[in-house]
Design an enzyme around this catalytic site. Structure first.
Site, PDB file in Angstrom:
ATOM      1  N   HIS A 131       0.878  -1.182   0.000  1.00  0.00           N
ATOM      2  CA  HIS A 131       0.000   0.000   0.000  1.00  0.00           C
ATOM      3  C   HIS A 131       0.919   1.236   0.000  1.00  0.00           C
ATOM      4  CE1 HIS A 131      -2.834   2.893   1.828  1.00  0.00           C
ATOM      5  NE2 HIS A 131      -3.796   2.081   1.446  1.00  0.00           N
ATOM      6  N   ASP A 208       2.842  -4.727   8.044  1.00  0.00           N
ATOM      7  CA  ASP A 208       1.642  -3.929   7.847  1.00  0.00           C
ATOM      8  C   ASP A 208       0.462  -4.897   7.951  1.00  0.00           C
ATOM      9  OD1 ASP A 208      -0.616  -2.850   6.753  1.00  0.00           O
ATOM     10  OD2 ASP A 208       0.361  -1.980   4.990  1.00  0.00           O
ATOM     11  N   GLN A 211      -4.790  -5.234   6.792  1.00  0.00           N
ATOM     12  CA  GLN A 211      -5.807  -6.163   6.283  1.00  0.00           C
ATOM     13  C   GLN A 211      -5.852  -7.456   7.075  1.00  0.00           C
ATOM     14  OE1 GLN A 211      -8.099  -5.463   4.071  1.00  0.00           O
ATOM     15  NE2 GLN A 211      -7.251  -3.472   3.566  1.00  0.00           N
ATOM     16  N   LYS A 234     -10.587  -1.186  10.162  1.00  0.00           N
ATOM     17  CA  LYS A 234     -10.707  -2.384   9.313  1.00  0.00           C
ATOM     18  C   LYS A 234     -11.054  -3.603  10.169  1.00  0.00           C
ATOM     19  CE  LYS A 234      -7.488  -0.430   6.019  1.00  0.00           C
ATOM     20  NZ  LYS A 234      -8.178   0.026   4.805  1.00  0.00           N
ATOM     21  N   CYS A 372      -4.659   2.345  -3.768  1.00  0.00           N
ATOM     22  CA  CYS A 372      -3.431   2.849  -3.124  1.00  0.00           C
ATOM     23  C   CYS A 372      -2.265   1.873  -3.321  1.00  0.00           C
ATOM     24  CB  CYS A 372      -3.626   3.127  -1.641  1.00  0.00           C
ATOM     25  SG  CYS A 372      -4.757   4.468  -1.322  1.00  0.00           S
TER      26      CYS A 372
END
Ligand code: PLP
Length: 415
Positions: A131, A208, A211, A234, A372
């Protein structure tokens, strides 16, 4: 989907949907089908109510107050830190720092750890499926320091090429920052292997988990990641809220990211000494209401059980994948063996914006564009995709509505 075992319990999705007020509405005269969960998931009642209860019942600034409301607010705020510690299985709650979300968490590490430890010609490795929030902060750091950014390529299926990664790793590698699960492709990366290989070279690793956090069981101790970034919104929580996990030894060695109240021990015009972790990284009055609501979001996920959530979403993903694969004009983008519930696709000859707009007319919310991840789209030779992403409240009937919508679009635009 990974790590699904026989202890799975079937969730009552009809009952669950009633906990999400936003789902109970018509869009353009049709029942809302919300398939934009990778952008942000909807919020259950408990999360919405937590914000209201805070402002109506115990709004007060935290930590320094000695009155009852301040103590209540401080307790609720610090309870969230403990809830997150348990959620990620961090060793201590001081290793959890509240941020605005994944983006700020990554910027904090780049701006603090990176600024202190990265030197000219050092190397930072990311992957081709990052991202923008896991690209740009490292580019900025490299520019400032004269360091070099290296990129692990991905296969046509959208999986990290492990041999290429091994070739990129060297004694010059100082940071590896990779996405746990891709928002554009759904790929779940073999993060443990990536971490171990980086550690062999003495590099630190940031994950990261924007998600992954809603779908995967995350154990930072087993993974042995050095930092992990996530966003509340999220994981059924509020927007503009998130967390950074960092190992105590690293956080203690890092300079503050921002200066102001709360992050200090003692201030004089001659010199300031800084607070202990985590407060050293939490300058200013935080977003107390949303921190408190974040706790309810995590409790909500814990109540359902991540395994059960993942199993339900896997069922929806498999069903939708099969249905879309059966439509000749549709090409799926991102077909990794291990995926979270993200389904990106293109329809030859039809712009993704048109797909998004026409589905919206039927009450179906998907995302279109580069998500993104512009460099990834370039790798695939695409400007963007249409993306349906599923959460625990989605159903096969909703997938059927999308399929009907897509068939209509193809018929209408291709004739
Ligand atoms: N990383 C990934 C993989 C994402 O999907 C997102 C959001 O879409 C982010 C980072 C940025 O998250 P936020 O905007 O909440 O900071």
């Amino acid at each position: 989907m990974s790590a699904i075992t026989e202890e799975i319990q079937k969730l009552d999705i009809t009952a669950l949907r009633k906990e999400f007020p936003v789902l109970n509405q018509q869009i353009n005269g049709k029942p809302l089908v919300y398939f934009d969960n990778a952008a942000t998931s909807q919020k259950p009642d408990v999360v919405i109510k937590a914000i209201e209860e805070y402002y109506q019942g115990y709004n007060a600034n935290i930590h320094r107050g000695i009155h009852t409301l301040a103590e209540k607010a401080t307790k609720a705020f610090e309870d969230t830190r403990e809830t997150l510690r348990a959620f990620l299985n961090a060793t201590e709650k001081e290793e959890i720092i509240f941020t605005k979300g994944t983006t700020e968490s990554i910027n904090l590490v780049a701006g603090s750890y990176g600024r202190k430890f990265i030197r000219e010609k050092d190397e930072i490795i990311i992957s081709a499926m990052e991202h923008h929030s896991n690209i740009v902060p490292w580019q900025m750091l490299c520019e400032e320091k004269g360091a070099v950014l290296k990129v692990i390529p991905v296969s046509e299926k959208g999986e990290i090429l492990m041999e290429a990664y091994e070739e990129l790793l060297s004694e010059r590698t100082k940071i590896v920052s990779v996405v746990y699960a891709s928002n554009s492709l759904g790929t779940i990366n073999p993060v443990k292997e990536l971490i171990d290989k980086a550690h062999d070279k003495g590099a630190i690793v940031l994950l990261d988990a924007a998600q992954a956090a809603a779908h995967e069981e995350i154990d930072v101790q087993t993974l042995d990641c050095d930092f992990l970034a996530m966003s509340a919104h999220k994981v059924y929580g509020p927007t503009g809220m998130g967390a950074l996990y960092g190992k105590r030894s690293l956080l203690e060695d890092m300079p503050p990211y921002q200066g102001g109240g709360e992050m200090i021990k003692d201030v004089s015009f001659a010199k300031t000494t800084y607070n202990d972790i985590p407060y050293k990284f939490e300058a200013g009055t935080p977003n107390i209401a949303d921190v408190v609501a974040f706790r309810e979001a995590i409790h909500f996920v814990n109540r359902l059980g991540k395994k059960n959530i993942a199993a339900h979403e896997a069922e929806i993903l498999d069903y939708a994948t099969e249905k879309l694969q059966a439509i000749p004009d549709i090409r799926l983008i991102g077909t990794a063996d291990d995926k979270v519930s993200v389904l990106s696709f293109v329809i030859e000859g039809i712009h993704h914006f048109d797909i998004g707009q026409m589905l919206d007319a039927a009450g179906i919310a998907i995302r279109t564009g580069h998500h993104c991840t512009q460099p990834l789209m370039n790798e695939f030779g695409l400007e963007g995709t249409a993306r349906a992403s599923f959460a625990v409240y989605n159903t096969k009937e909703e997938v059927d509505s999308m399929v009907v919508g897509l068939e209509k679009i193809i018929k209408f635009l291709k004739q």
